[in-house]
Design an enzyme around this catalytic site. Structure first.
Site, PDB file in Angstrom:
ATOM      1  N   SER A 263       0.797  -1.135   0.202  1.00  0.00           N
ATOM      2  CA  SER A 263      -0.161  -0.078  -0.106  1.00  0.00           C
ATOM      3  C   SER A 263       0.928   1.338  -0.190  1.00  0.00           C
ATOM      4  O   SER A 263       1.696   1.454  -0.835  1.00  0.00           O
ATOM      5  CB  SER A 263      -1.106   0.072   1.168  1.00  0.00           C
ATOM      6  OG  SER A 263      -1.947   0.806   1.107  1.00  0.00           O
ATOM      7  N   ASP A 584      -8.586  -3.563  -6.484  1.00  0.00           N
ATOM      8  CA  ASP A 584      -8.507  -4.463  -5.380  1.00  0.00           C
ATOM      9  C   ASP A 584      -9.439  -3.777  -4.200  1.00  0.00           C
ATOM     10  O   ASP A 584      -9.356  -3.996  -3.020  1.00  0.00           O
ATOM     11  CB  ASP A 584      -7.008  -4.346  -4.919  1.00  0.00           C
ATOM     12  CG  ASP A 584      -6.557  -3.340  -4.378  1.00  0.00           C
ATOM     13  OD1 ASP A 584      -7.142  -2.076  -4.306  1.00  0.00           O
ATOM     14  OD2 ASP A 584      -5.359  -3.248  -3.852  1.00  0.00           O
ATOM     15  N   HIS A 637      -7.501  -5.416  -0.897  1.00  0.00           N
ATOM     16  CA  HIS A 637      -6.522  -4.826  -0.663  1.00  0.00           C
ATOM     17  C   HIS A 637      -5.459  -5.160   0.560  1.00  0.00           C
ATOM     18  O   HIS A 637      -4.426  -5.289   0.528  1.00  0.00           O
ATOM     19  CB  HIS A 637      -6.760  -3.294  -0.543  1.00  0.00           C
ATOM     20  CG  HIS A 637      -5.454  -2.271  -0.431  1.00  0.00           C
ATOM     21  ND1 HIS A 637      -4.817  -2.049  -1.359  1.00  0.00           N
ATOM     22  CD2 HIS A 637      -5.013  -1.439   0.760  1.00  0.00           C
ATOM     23  CE1 HIS A 637      -3.791  -1.217  -1.172  1.00  0.00           C
ATOM     24  NE2 HIS A 637      -4.152  -1.027   0.150  1.00  0.00           N
TER      25      HIS A 637
END
Length: 682
Positions: A263, A584, A637
């Protein structure tokens, strides 16, 4: 004799039962009444065991019995859970679903793979734990207790105190006076975000199965609230990462490290690779060949290389789809002063002090994200089951354009004020430029507002000017944020940039504000290094928003997502005021895949040494049943961190494999076709 005693006793009892003055032969109604009362008392005494009247059953008794039953059942189940064999849950699961596949670590150990390259984890925003080292009086007793991550107990116990300590200084972006909150160190910093909710734990456990341990695994924890350069200014975090990587390479026989960012950690490590090469004092002084000597591969998971539209809605109105829907179900609950805690206003005040959030504002402007009448993704079919791309050949482009106009799908309009504005052609939109607008008088009733946000300086005139501009693309979004949050953007613009470099050799790009933008910086001179982009696909992901102006009220945020805006068709990409594209659930495919699919592919001006890049997509498959937990094929995610295919790819590279050994690219989306629509000089 005994017979006479019983008869005598019986006669005495009968005599005692008679009222005083009552003769044996007579008896009035009053005496009979008293005799009946005496018999009734004796009967009650026999039933009550002592002459007391029985107590009536009350609601309190019912509640106590109910609570007691629940507690008893809970403790009994807890006892069974602790007493059962460790293999019992797996036995039940296999009895229902059939034999489970071996975890990746077990599977690859059977193939003979062992630990080779040291591994460095770089967590993203939110997932790393933060603990208190110094605080105000309201935080008494919380020394070295987690304020972020873990159980979040203090958020429930003392919310205003928690907000105060989680906020940074609104002028400096560093610690407020008298407060020190620092990142948790070690693998426990981000193995679990909360009890039972894993982040890195599954990957760490599988690496351990082929021989990894803490000496060759390192969690590069940092305070994710700070701007990237400020993590070095305050905590020397970048220097610590550099030293630890050098130590791990030296103690592993010269084997280079495999870095695994997730991320926002992807952008943070991109910043690190420029920082470590740059000369001191701004950089780490490692020289231009430091990455070539120390890094084998960078395996980016769910990387928002080019930003995420969700960051725009977060900064603009502290919203995403979930919060907007919650507001629709319970209007006013999050906005009003409930229990002396104005939720959204406090969230806005707190999160707008976190400079790191500005690193994820979309980069590349309209060139990457599309303009008022176009977007790279084109038409996208958002079915209710899962997102599916529509295959379109070159000869069908004109038909597609008509289809896009009819479907009302235009992701280039990141923010539209009104559902109709989001659909119609730009020639039909009447717009009034907000940039020179006077910000008018203050909002109503602000004198009673306990939570002061920058919106209170805009006034009614400023709010109207923003709404009258109607449509905002990636380029005009920056002007919008400067208009509604000037203090935030003034601080953020000193640390981040969102453009496209015309000439990367210009000396200005040696400044750290450009280092986390892949369109304004070069990759290291490390031709043997590999860069992977690993991300999930097949989940509708926030891409653009329909907004409305909220009625003026006390202490309010004047803009919010219009959850009443829905598409007309079942497969419409517009739902609850949010346009969705493939991704995602957090990062759209366009942001996660473009750089490795095209921007860095081969020798380009962004990748002058020709580092090999690979795109590895993981098609989302939700868990088949509750026994699978968050699933082993998830592309979401965070849940993707438990995806067996992704974990296997990482372990193989850590054990010595290359991208070619993995099979090169693995793609399920139309990322390569979308890349061709982006006219960017490479």
């Amino acid at each position: 004799m005994s017979f006479l005693r019983r008869r005598k006793a019986s006669s005495s009892a009968a005599a005692a039962a008679r009222a005083p003055g009552e003769d044996d032969g007579g008896g009035g109604g009053d005496g009979e009444k008293k005799e009946r009362e005496a018999k009734s008392r004796r009967k009650q005494g026999q039933q009550g065991g002592g002459g007391e009247r029985p107590r009536r059953w009350s609601c309190v008794d019912s509640c106590c019995w109910f609570v007691g039953c629940i507690c008893s059942i809970w403790w009994f189940l807890l006892f069974l859970f602790n007493a059962m064999p460790a293999s019992f849950p797996q036995y039940v699961t296999e009895a229902i679903t059939g034999p489970l596949p071996d975890p990746p670590g077990v599977k690859l150990r059977k193939e003979g793979l062992t630990a080779r390259h040291p591994v460095v984890f770089v967590p993203g925003i939110v997932t790393g734990g933060l603990e208190l080292w110094e605080g105000h009086q309201c935080a008494e007793g919380l020394f070295r207790k987690r304020l972020w991550g873990g159980t979040f107990g203090e958020l429930y116990k003392r919310p205003l105190c928690w907000v105060e300590h989680m906020s940074l200084d609104n002028e400096t972006g560093l610690d407020p006076p008298g407060i020190r909150v620092r990142p948790v160190s070690g693998l426990v910093a981000a193995d679990y975000f909360a009890p039972g909710y894993f982040v890195w734990a599954v990957l760490i456990a599988n690496l351990a199965r082929i021989g990894y341990e803490e000496k060759n695994m390192y969690m590069a924890a940092y305070d994710w609230r700070l701007s990237f350069q400020n993590t070095e200014v305050r905590d020397q975090t970048l220097s610590r990462i550099k030293s630890n990587i050098e130590l791990m390479v030296a103690t592993s026989g010269g084997n280079k490290v495999v870095v695994i960012p997730h991320s926002m950690g992807v952008l943070y490590f991109l910043h690190f690779m420029k920082w470590v090469e740059a000369p001191a004092p701004m950089g780490g002084g490692g020289g231009s060949d430091w990455c070539a000597k120390h890094i084998k591969a960078v395996m980016n998971i769910g990387g928002p290389f080019l930003g995420v539209p969700k960051a725009v809605s977060g900064l603009f109105s502290v919203e995403a789809r979930d919060i907007a829907v919650a507001r629709a179900f319970a209007p006013g609950v999050l906005d009003k002063d409930v229990f002396k805690f104005q939720t959204l206003q406090h969230m806005m005040r707190m999160t707008r002090t976190w400079d790191s959030t500005m690193s994820m504002i979309p980069k590349g402007g309209d060139t990457i994200w599309g303009g008022v009448d176009w977007s790279p993704e084109g038409f996208f079919n958002c079915s209710t089951k899962r997102s599916k791309n529509v295959d379109i050949t070159t000869s069908e482009l004109s038909a597609v354009k008509d289809l896009e106009n009819r479907a009302g799908v235009n992701y280039g309009r990141l923010i539209s004020f009104g559902k109709d504005v989001a659909k119609i052609h730009s020639s039909e939109i009447e717009r009034t430029d907000f940039r020179g607008a006077v910000k008018g008088r203050n909002l109503s009733n602000t004198s009673n507002c306990d939570v002061w946000t920058e919106y209170h300086h805009m006034g009614v005139g400023g709010v109207k000017a923003v709404a009258d501009y109607k449509v905002y693309t990636a380029s005009s979004i920056l002007d919008l944020l400067y208009f509604v949050a000037p203090k935030l953007m003034k601080r953020g613009s000193a640390h981040f940039s969102y453009g496209i470099a015309d000439n990367l050799d210009d000396p200005k790009y040696q400044h750290y504000r450009y280092w986390s933008n892949p369109l304004e910086t070069k990759l290291p001179n490390a031709p043997d290094m590999e860069i992977y982009s690993l991300y999930g696909v097949g989940i509708p992901t926030e891409r653009a928003y329909v907004y409305k102006v909220t009625p003026t009220s006390e202490c309010y945020i004047p803009f919010q997502i219009d959850t009443s805006a829905d598409g007309e068709r079942e497969d419409s990409c517009l739902k609850d005021g949010v346009f969705s594209a493939d991704g995602d659930e957090t990062v759209p495919v366009l942001s996660a895949g473009y750089m490795c699919a095209k921007g860095w592919r081969g020798k380009t001006r962004f990748n002058p040494s020709g580092i090999n890049t690979y795109v590895r997509e993981y098609d989302h498959a939700p868990p088949a049943n509750l026994l699978e937990g968050r699933g082993t094929q998830s592309g979401a995610h965070v849940d993707i961190m438990g995806n067996f295919a992704l974990i296997e790819d990482i372990i193989r590279v850590a054990a010595g494999a290359t991208g070619e050994d993995l099979g090169g690219d693995r793609v399920f989306s139309d990322i390569f076709r979308w890349c061709e629509k982006i006219q960017l000089q490479l």
